[in-house]
Design an enzyme around this catalytic site. Structure first.
Site, mmCIF file in Angstrom:
data_model
loop_
_atom_site.group_PDB
_atom_site.id
_atom_site.type_symbol
_atom_site.label_atom_id
_atom_site.label_comp_id
_atom_site.label_asym_id
_atom_site.label_seq_id
_atom_site.Cartn_x
_atom_site.Cartn_y
_atom_site.Cartn_z
ATOM 1 C CG ASP A 250 -3.473 -6.641 8.875
ATOM 2 O OD1 ASP A 250 -3.476 -6.543 7.746
ATOM 3 O OD2 ASP A 250 -4.336 -6.534 9.502
ATOM 4 C CG HIS B 212 -4.074 4.081 13.288
ATOM 5 N ND1 HIS B 212 -4.103 5.316 12.675
ATOM 6 C CD2 HIS B 212 -4.132 3.144 12.204
ATOM 7 C CE1 HIS B 212 -4.224 5.169 11.261
ATOM 8 N NE2 HIS B 212 -4.111 4.065 10.998
ATOM 9 C CG ASN C 155 -1.946 1.157 1.358
ATOM 10 O OD1 ASN C 155 -1.563 2.216 1.007
ATOM 11 N ND2 ASN C 155 -2.827 0.863 2.025
ATOM 12 N N PRO C 156 0.687 1.882 -1.086
ATOM 13 C CG PRO C 156 0.854 2.726 -3.468
ATOM 14 C CD PRO C 156 0.095 1.888 -2.331
ATOM 15 N N GLY C 157 0.354 4.505 0.393
ATOM 16 C CA GLY C 157 0.060 5.369 1.460
ATOM 17 C C GLY C 157 0.535 5.076 2.588
HETATM 18 O O1 Y43 Z 1 -4.087 5.757 8.386
HETATM 19 C C1 Y43 Z 1 -5.015 5.215 7.872
HETATM 20 N N1 Y43 Z 1 -5.916 5.952 7.113
HETATM 21 C C2 Y43 Z 1 -6.922 5.583 6.422
HETATM 22 N N2 Y43 Z 1 -7.292 4.401 6.141
HETATM 23 C C3 Y43 Z 1 -6.542 3.553 6.570
HETATM 24 C C4 Y43 Z 1 -5.306 3.921 7.636
HETATM 25 N N3 Y43 Z 1 -4.826 2.731 8.058
HETATM 26 C C5 Y43 Z 1 -5.442 1.704 7.413
HETATM 27 N N4 Y43 Z 1 -6.362 2.135 6.785
HETATM 28 C C6 Y43 Z 1 -7.448 1.332 6.051
HETATM 29 C C7 Y43 Z 1 -6.992 1.381 4.417
HETATM 30 C C8 Y43 Z 1 -6.241 0.223 4.293
HETATM 31 O O2 Y43 Z 1 -6.188 -0.325 2.830
HETATM 32 C C9 Y43 Z 1 -6.824 -0.905 5.359
HETATM 33 C C10 Y43 Z 1 -5.398 -1.831 5.833
HETATM 34 O O3 Y43 Z 1 -5.558 -2.850 5.383
HETATM 35 P P1 Y43 Z 1 -4.189 -3.743 5.189
HETATM 36 O O4 Y43 Z 1 -4.410 -5.183 4.822
HETATM 37 O O5 Y43 Z 1 -3.604 -3.644 6.655
HETATM 38 O O6 Y43 Z 1 -3.359 -3.052 4.106
HETATM 39 P P2 Y43 Z 1 -3.107 -3.169 2.609
HETATM 40 O O7 Y43 Z 1 -3.828 -4.334 1.999
HETATM 41 O O8 Y43 Z 1 -3.730 -1.614 2.105
HETATM 42 O O9 Y43 Z 1 -1.818 -3.157 2.367
HETATM 43 P P3 Y43 Z 1 -0.854 -4.203 2.936
HETATM 44 O O10 Y43 Z 1 -1.475 -5.465 3.570
HETATM 45 O O11 Y43 Z 1 0.127 -4.843 1.481
HETATM 46 O O12 Y43 Z 1 0.249 -3.535 3.942
HETATM 47 O O13 Y43 Z 1 -7.263 -0.107 6.571
HETATM 48 MG MG MG Z 2 -3.500 -6.304 2.922
#
Ligand code: Y43
Ligand code: MG
Length: 209
Positions: free
Chosen positions: A84, A196, A25-27
């Site tokens: 996560d 968080h 996730n680039p963000g």
């Molecule tokens: O600060 C945040 N501000 C807004 N939204 C957020 C934040 N932090 C997590 N979120 C939401 C969007 C994210 O897509 C999801 C996490 O899902 P999560 O599976 O942990 O991440 P992901 O699939 O996007 O990327 P990856 O698993 O490759 O790290 O929760």
């Molecule tokens: Mg994920």
């Protein structure tokens, strides 16, 4: 903030070489990079190493962070940091929670995901509260399989319509307690003062570095 001591400790602990940011996730990769910046640690993203995106089979944020970090450390031979995280809405019994990314569908459309959150709150009736919190689990794994994990939290309110185009994910509909702007409207440095992710990161720094 780190001082020279914290920076030296961090580099000594992680050893030579780079730290993998085990997220696609680039963000998140940007925010974790900003949180790590004071420590002078060289990083590389999972995408840059062409690491696969593991299936998130855990039932908790910690379990999913650990499996992502351990897979990246195992495949790369480098220490790896995974995140996560998700949005937990009180009126929805904690949903979308660990399914926060999945609510955005295969195209990762958070316009749809934010609308889904709002529609589900509305469906609970006029008495439904708008309280919510974000959770972030950070896991740091070494190639030998050792892993440490930390969980951070920030409390706030779901707002509608969405406001702001900064941040990522659900930021435009989340307003942290004590503030009158959404995470989507907030300077990144200000978000890092209360998020968080910053909470989990501070615990990791205190315990590991
Ligand atoms: O600060 C945040 N501000 C807004 N939204 C957020 C934040 N932090 C997590 N979120 C939401 C969007 C994210 O897509 C999801 C996490 O899902 P999560 O599976 O942990 O991440 P992901 O699939 O996007 O990327 P990856 O698993 O490759 O790290 O929760
Ligand atoms: Mg994920």
């Amino acid at each position: 903030m780190s001082d020279d001591f914290g920076q030296e400790q961090a580099i000594r602990k992680l050893g030579p070489g780079r730290l993998v940011i085990a997220s696609h996730n680039p963000g998140k990769v940007r925010e974790i990079g900003e949180l790590l910046a004071p420590y002078g640690i060289e990083t590389v993203s999972a995408a840059a190493l062409d690491l696969p995106e593991p299936e998130e089979t855990g039932t908790t944020f910690i379990a999913n962070a650990e499996l992502k970090a351990m897979q990246a450390a195992d495949l790369s031979g480098l220490p790896a940091l995974a995140d996560d995280s998700g949005l937990c809405v009180e009126a929805l019994n904690g949903d979308p929670g660990i399914f926060s990314a999945r609510w955005a569908g295969p195209t990762k459309d958070f316009g749809i995901a934010m609308r889904l959150v709002w529609d589900n709150i509305q469906a609970k009736g006029p008495e439904a509260g708008h309280g919510a919190h974000f959770i972030c689990a950070l896991a740091l794994a070494w190639p030998d399989g050792h892993v440490e994990a930390f969980e951070g939290r920030v409390d706030g309110t779901i707002i509608w319509p969405p406001r702001g185009d900064r941040g990522f994910g659900y930021d435009p509909i989340f307003q942290p307690h004590g503030h009158d702007i959404s995470f989507g409207e907030m300077d990144p440095e200000k978000k890092h003062g209360m998020s968080h992710r910053a909470d989990a990161f501070a615990q990791l720094v205190a315990a590991v570095f």
